[in-house]
Scaffold this active site. Structure first.
Site, PDB file in Angstrom:
ATOM      1  N   HIS A  12       0.593  41.882 -37.789  1.00 52.35           N
ATOM      2  CA  HIS A  12       0.521  41.208 -39.091  1.00 52.35           C
ATOM      3  C   HIS A  12       0.002  39.784 -38.923  1.00 52.35           C
ATOM      4  O   HIS A  12      -0.051  39.260 -37.816  1.00 52.35           O
ATOM      5  CB  HIS A  12       1.880  41.208 -39.815  1.00 52.35           C
ATOM      6  CG  HIS A  12       2.966  40.401 -39.147  1.00 52.35           C
ATOM      7  ND1 HIS A  12       3.867  40.942 -38.267  1.00 52.35           N
ATOM      8  CD2 HIS A  12       3.291  39.093 -39.240  1.00 52.35           C
ATOM      9  CE1 HIS A  12       4.703  40.007 -37.854  1.00 52.35           C
ATOM     10  NE2 HIS A  12       4.378  38.862 -38.420  1.00 52.35           N
ATOM     11  N   HIS A  42       0.903  32.196 -38.178  1.00 55.33           N
ATOM     12  CA  HIS A  42       0.782  32.911 -36.904  1.00 55.33           C
ATOM     13  C   HIS A  42       0.114  34.260 -37.099  1.00 55.33           C
ATOM     14  O   HIS A  42       0.028  34.773 -38.214  1.00 55.33           O
ATOM     15  CB  HIS A  42       2.137  33.106 -36.219  1.00 55.33           C
ATOM     16  CG  HIS A  42       3.136  33.916 -36.988  1.00 55.33           C
ATOM     17  ND1 HIS A  42       4.042  33.367 -37.860  1.00 55.33           N
ATOM     18  CD2 HIS A  42       3.384  35.253 -37.017  1.00 55.33           C
ATOM     19  CE1 HIS A  42       4.795  34.317 -38.382  1.00 55.33           C
ATOM     20  NE2 HIS A  42       4.425  35.476 -37.903  1.00 55.33           N
ATOM     21  N   GLU A  69       2.448  38.592 -43.999  1.00 53.73           N
ATOM     22  CA  GLU A  69       3.735  37.904 -44.125  1.00 53.73           C
ATOM     23  C   GLU A  69       3.490  36.567 -44.816  1.00 53.73           C
ATOM     24  O   GLU A  69       2.515  35.877 -44.488  1.00 53.73           O
ATOM     25  CB  GLU A  69       4.338  37.687 -42.720  1.00 53.73           C
ATOM     26  CG  GLU A  69       5.663  36.949 -42.724  1.00 53.73           C
ATOM     27  CD  GLU A  69       6.223  36.744 -41.309  1.00 53.73           C
ATOM     28  OE1 GLU A  69       5.449  36.852 -40.327  1.00 53.73           O
ATOM     29  OE2 GLU A  69       7.433  36.469 -41.191  1.00 53.73           O
TER      30      GLU A  69
HETATM   31 CO    CO Z   1       5.592  37.116 -38.370  1.00 53.53          CO
END
Ligand code: CO
Length: 134
Positions: A79, A7, A130
């Site tokens: 992020h 994502h 991440e």
């Molecule tokens: Co995230």
């Protein structure tokens, strides 16, 4: 090491307004808002054919995205999340190469119930990364 893009997260000051932009202007499928108090955010998932966008609004007093929104009042990309098969092996390999893992270096359970780690943006061309174990 890297698998699929899981994502892209966008921090927003107004989740209702941001959701309306994705749902009504862009015609995307969006989830209901989900409060995640343990992460200090409320999240809406935008489902795309090949990945997800996560709209993040601060929740609670010390939200991890509060400072970001102080600097980016209209919101912005916060992020990106890549999938890895083995998060501990990825962490060890990254640390051995000198990359900084945020926090205590131990994976936490992320918004999708899977272990995640965050990597220092200064080590990754200015982008908070991440990693999520799939
Ligand atoms: Co995230």
């Amino acid at each position: 090491m890297l698998g699929r893009l899981n994502h892209v997260a966008i921090a927003v000051p107004d989740l209702t307004a941001a959701t309306a932009i994705y749902r009504d202007t862009l015609g995307a499928i969006v989830s209901a808002p989900q409060p995640l108090p343990e992460h200090g955010v409320t999240v809406v998932f935008v489902e795309l054919p090949n990945t997800k966008i996560e709209l993040l609004e601060p929740l609670g007093a010390d939200s991890p995205i509060a400072k970001f929104l102080e600097k980016n009042a209209q919101g912005g990309m916060h992020h990106i999340c890549y999938e890895v098969e083995d998060i501990l092996a990825a962490r060890d390999q990254l640390q051995a190469s000198g990359a900084r893992v945020l926090g205590d270096g131990e994976p936490k359970i992320g918004a999708h119930g899977k272990p995640v780690l965050f990597l220092h943006p200064k080590d990754f061309v200015g982008t908070l990364v991440e990693l999520e174990q799939i």
